[in-house]
Each structure stands twice: as structure tokens, then as C-alpha cells.
Write a protein that holds these residues in place. Structure first.
Motif, short mmCIF file in Angstrom:
data_model
loop_
_atom_site.label_atom_id
_atom_site.label_comp_id
_atom_site.label_asym_id
_atom_site.label_seq_id
_atom_site.Cartn_x
_atom_site.Cartn_y
_atom_site.Cartn_z
N GLY A 197 -44.38 45.19 72.29
CA GLY A 197 -45.06 46.35 72.88
C GLY A 197 -44.69 47.68 72.25
O GLY A 197 -45.44 48.66 72.38
N GLY A 198 -43.54 47.76 71.60
CA GLY A 198 -43.16 49.02 70.96
C GLY A 198 -42.89 50.12 71.97
O GLY A 198 -42.73 49.88 73.18
N ALA A 199 -42.85 51.32 71.47
CA ALA A 199 -42.47 52.47 72.29
C ALA A 199 -43.71 53.23 72.75
O ALA A 199 -44.73 53.25 72.06
N CYS A 200 -43.58 53.91 73.88
CA CYS A 200 -44.64 54.84 74.26
C CYS A 200 -44.46 56.13 73.45
O CYS A 200 -43.35 56.50 73.07
N SER A 201 -45.57 56.77 73.17
CA SER A 201 -45.52 58.08 72.52
C SER A 201 -46.53 58.97 73.23
O SER A 201 -47.43 58.48 73.92
N GLU A 232 -48.80 60.45 71.83
CA GLU A 232 -50.09 60.19 71.19
C GLU A 232 -50.70 58.88 71.70
O GLU A 232 -51.90 58.83 72.01
N SER A 233 -49.90 57.82 71.77
CA SER A 233 -50.47 56.56 72.26
C SER A 233 -50.80 56.66 73.74
O SER A 233 -51.74 56.00 74.21
N THR A 254 -52.24 59.10 75.08
CA THR A 254 -53.60 59.66 75.21
C THR A 254 -54.65 58.56 75.08
O THR A 254 -55.73 58.66 75.65
N LEU A 255 -54.32 57.50 74.32
CA LEU A 255 -55.26 56.39 74.19
C LEU A 255 -55.19 55.46 75.40
O LEU A 255 -56.21 54.97 75.88
N ARG A 256 -53.99 55.25 75.89
CA ARG A 256 -53.81 54.23 76.92
C ARG A 256 -54.25 54.72 78.29
O ARG A 256 -54.72 53.94 79.11
N TYR A 257 -54.05 56.03 78.55
CA TYR A 257 -54.30 56.51 79.92
C TYR A 257 -55.23 57.71 79.95
O TYR A 257 -55.90 57.94 80.96
N GLY A 258 -55.23 58.51 78.90
CA GLY A 258 -56.07 59.70 78.88
C GLY A 258 -55.28 60.89 78.39
O GLY A 258 -54.05 60.88 78.36
N HIS A 259 -56.01 61.91 78.00
CA HIS A 259 -55.35 63.07 77.40
C HIS A 259 -54.54 63.88 78.42
O HIS A 259 -53.71 64.70 78.04
N SER A 308 -41.24 49.09 65.17
CA SER A 308 -41.45 48.37 66.44
C SER A 308 -40.09 48.03 67.03
O SER A 308 -39.22 47.49 66.36
#
Lengths: 271, 203
Positions: B97-101, B103-104, B106-111, B139
């Protein structure tokens, strides 16, 4: 031909021009004898056949389409992507599977950068045998398995090939994140165990579309969990041609909320 | 070096915070999930050559599976062992799964999540203290995080199987720099939507 003098050596070297081999780049790419359907020869920007155990690399403009073909059924295209000119933005495999909610690559999958943007999209896929979890091979592992893993040996390791390709773009070993691979499949079981599904056979191809200007590194080397005792890797065809990036009206742009936001983030830096 | 009951290091890492330490060859690091279902994002580096670092793919293909538990050897990108999981009362940890960022997210949940804390920020802050930068982030392991893969490849972070007091113990096989982000994520079940502290003990 006498090569004991500079004149003779020069004549000998120059006489090699025009020699063809099975694995070589064709320049200009428009000379490639069999462009893909619908692609004008003049639009070809990359035409190469990469040897098994070989590597290649290129900078591609945004919108370029890149087709990889497993010619004989035993290629394995280990791939790394960087934004051309600013390689600190690069392929993030964890985000590529996590954000898209799927570990298996195929048509419509987006290869994401570590900055929440789309580096490339998978436009077509006739293979279905790809891998996001095993990465590539190392010198140590190939030496253990095959007796050698050096780039010029009989069983080159993917990481060693990536190191060379990366170096030609000013990048070092520290710049090699986990890679993805095409044409040799892996499936994950409910207990997390891996099953190697191997190749779909000769002729399978994958077409990627560069959604940002890309530095592309490809190592064509045996998959790290290929169970065959002998190192096996066969040539791969690489063709790329000018095309258009995915736009807001493209179905792929709207295919998922995560992808739509990734394309919006990409558009913000590519307008 | 002999193992003793007296820890050489025993600290509580607050919710959302970064942490790092060098764990010497033979020493054991125990990570205890104090509140339950706290994802602990973790990267490992050879303390003497940080170009040699944890490799999720090498770890996965060396052991033939994506989940970590007792017996798992955490491999480097040069396919050398960095640490071994020698005890685990949770039973499953994530490698993919790696780390949250920011930037990611904004893709996963919204800006709207862009202003929130994220693991990559923690890695950059804490890694910078050791000369590590963005190119050194790869990763990572997510201790106590549950990421199953369905037959069709569907994958995602789901409710954890950890609980208060569960722990994982790692033996260093060489001198290792351990870099941790005690995950600040509040948008998915990795922390039960509520980041909590973890305890780090080195013996």
C-alpha cells in the motif's frame, strides 16, 4: 581487410555500415518496415528490437504512444518512468495499485507518479500477464539462481540494467524505485501467496500513452520468480509514435473518480 | 552484543509523528500498537550506505507472498537481509500500500484533503535529519495495516486486525536506520480513522 594501419582500420569500420541484426534500433524510426495500423511512418519516433537480457531508454513527448510487443513469448518488460527533465517525479507503484484499487495492470490502468499525476495510461493490452509486486531481479539473486547477474553476462539482472539506463539520464541507484513488469504474470492468493502465471505467448502487446513528457527505462530480463531453472528471456519490439494525450472528453478521463482527479492534477502542470 | 531485558531505547511516538533510530546488528526493535489499528509506515536503510534500502518487491518475491509476519525477512534492493520479523502478535502486515501523501490523498479522497498531514511529509522531515531526500523514498512497510487482494486484483486498505497491545519485533541483521511515520491518515480504516501513539523499544 588489413587493419594494421589507421587507413585500413577506418575502411574496415566504415564497411560495417548497413549491417542488420535481429536486435537493434532502426534510424530514422520511419524506416521501420511495419508501422502499426493507422500510424503514418513519419509519426514513428522509436523503433527498436531489444535483445533478451538487454535494456533501452528514451525520452518521449507528452501524448506519444508506446507499444511493447513480446515477439517470441518470453520477454519481460520491467519499466520505470520519470517526468522528463525533472526526474524527482517518478513512478510510484504503491500509489499505482492503491489509488486505482487494483493490483493487476490492464487496459485502462493509470501509471501514477508520486505527485498524484498520471505518467502513462495503458491504452491496449493483449497479454493480461503483468506484475506490480515482485519488481525486478538483482545481481545477488541472479548470481545465486543462474551463476551470474552482471549486465554483460548470460543472465543480466534487471536492477543492473536499470542502473545503466538510469545513468545515461544522470540518475543513480538511489533513483531506482520499485518497477512494474509486463508480459510475465503474477497472481496473489487470499493468503498473500504468489502464483507465477508466465507469458500469454508470442505476439502479445501493450500500448502505453505518455500523459506527461517521460523518461522511459526498460529492462528486458527474466522475471524474478520465473521458476524455470535456466535464465529465459527473448527479444521485445518497441515502437513509439506521435499521438495525443488523454483529454477531458476521453472515456478514460472519466473512468473513475480517482483517475479523473489524477488527470485534473496532470492537466494543471501540462497546460 | 547481548540482549538484555533493559531496553536501550524506549519511547512513545505520538499520534501522527515521525521517528527514526539506528538499530544495531543483533538488536531487536519492538513496535507496540498502543491504541489498536494504528498504521506504522516504515522504511529501512543500511545505516552505513543508505543507497541500500528496504525493497518491497525483493521482500515479496524472496518470501513468495505479500503479507509480513513472524519469519519474514525484510530484504534490501540489493537482495540482502536488513531485518527479520522474530515475533508478531498481530499476524499480518502490509507490503504493497505504500505511504499516504498529500498528493495521493487528492486522488483517493478529494482535493479537500490536501491540507492534511501525510506520511510522505513525515518521511521527508525525519529522513532529512539523516541526509535522505525524496529520491530515497520507496514503497514502505505498513505495520498493523490490512490490505487484502481479491481474486480480480481489487485491493484496498480495510479494517485492521490489530488491537491495543499487539506488537511486532524486528531483529536487525545489519546496522539499520529505521525511519517511521506514525501514520496521520484520517480518511481510511488504517487507523480506525483516529491516529494513536505507538511505542518503540530497542533491546
Amino acid at each position: 581487410m588489413a587493419t594494421s594501419t589507421t587507413y585500413g582500420a577506418r575502411e574496415h569500420a566504415r564497411a560495417q555500415e548497413g549491417t542488420r541484426s535481429d536486435t537493434m534500433p532502426v534510424l530514422p524510426a520511419s524506416d521501420w518496415p511495419a508501422p502499426p495500423d493507422g500510424v503514418a511512418p513519419a509519426d514513428l519516433v522509436w523503433a527498436e528490437t531489444v535483445a533478451g537480457g538487454g535494456y533501452t531508454h528514451k525520452v518521449l513527448a507528452r501524448g506519444t504512444e508506446l507499444r511493447l510487443t513480446d515477439l517470441a513469448g518470453d520477454a519481460c518488460a520491467h519499466l520505470l518512468l520519470y517526468v522528463a527533465g525533472r526526474p524527482w517525479e517518478r513512478l510510484n507503484v504503491a500509489d499505482t495499485v492503491k489509488v486505482l484499487w487494483n493490483a493487476y495492470l490492464g487496459e485502462g490502468h493509470l501509471l501514477l507518479s508520486d505527485q498524484g499525476r498520471v505518467l502513462a495510461s495503458v491504452v491496449t493490452d493483449t497479454s493480461g500477464r503483468h506484475d506490480t509486486v515482485c519488481g525486478t531481479s538483482t545481481l545477488r539473486r541472479n548470481t545465486e539462481r543462474y551463476g551470474d547477474g552482471t549486465p554483460h553476462g548470460p543472465a543480466p539482472a534487471g536492477r543492473e540494467l536499470f542502473t545503466l539506463a538510469a545513468a545515461k539520464h544522470g540518475l543513480e541507484r538511489r533513483d531506482l524505485p520499485p518497477s512494474i513488469s509486463f508480459f510475465q504474470g503474477v497472481r496473489v492468493g487470499p493468503d498473500g501467496g504468489l502464483t507465477f502465471t508466465g507469458s500469454a505467448g508470442a505476439g502479445a502487446s501493450v500500448t502505453l500513452r505518455a500523459e506527461m513528457p517521460l523518461t522511459v527505462l526498460i529492462a528486458n530480463t527474466a522475471h524474478p520468480i520465473d521458476p524455470r531453472p535456466a535464465y529465459t528471456c527473448t527479444p521485445m519490439e518497441v515502437l513509439a509514435w506521435r499521438a495525443r494525450p488523454t483529454g477531458p472528453g476521453d472515456p478514460l478521463w472519466q473512468a473513475s473518480p480517482e483517475g479523473r482527479r489524477a488527470f485534473l492534477n496532470t492537466a494543471e502542470v501540462t497546460r | 552484543m547481548t540482549l538484555t531485558d533493559t531496553p536501550v531505547l524506549d519511547v512513545t511516538v505520538p499520534a501522527r509523528a515521525p521517528w527514526s533510530a539506528i538499530v544495531r546488528a543483533g538488536q531487536e526493535l519492538t513496535i507496540t500498537d498502543l491504541g489498536g489499528n494504528q498504521a506504522v509506515d516504515c522504511l529501512l536503510y543500511d545505516a552505513h550506505d543508505t543507497a541500500v534500502r528496504y525493497s518491497a518487491p525483493d521482500t515479496v518475491h524472496a518470501q513468495g507472498g505479500i503479507f509480513l509476519t513472524t519469519g519474514s525477512v525484510l530484504m534490501s534492493n540489493e537482495h540482502t537481509p536488513l531485518m527479520t520479523v522474530v515475533a508478531d502478535t498481530c499476524g499480518r502486515h502490509d507490503t504493497v500500500g505504500g505511504a499516504c501523501s498529500k498528493e495521493s490523498n487528492t486522488l483517493r479522497y478529494g482535493h479537500h484533503t490536501y491540507s492534511q498531514h501525510a506520511c510522505v511529509e513525515n518521511f521527508l522531515i525525519e529522513g532529512g535529519r539523516h541526509g535522505l531526500g525524496k529520491r530515497d523514498l520507496v514503497s514502505n512497510i505498513n505495520w498493523f495495516m490490512n490490505v487484502p487482494v481479491e481474486p480480480d486484483g481489487t485491493l484496498g486498505i480495510v479494517d485492521g486486525i490489530s488491537a491495543p497491545g499487539l506488537a511486532v519485533t524486528l531483529r536487525a541483521e545489519t546496522d539499520v536506520l529505521v525511519l517511521v511515520s506514525n501514520c496521520p491518515q484520517i480518511n481510511n480504516p488504517c487507523n480506525g480513522f483516529d491516529p494513536t501513539p505507538v511505542r518503540m523499544t530497542v533491546r
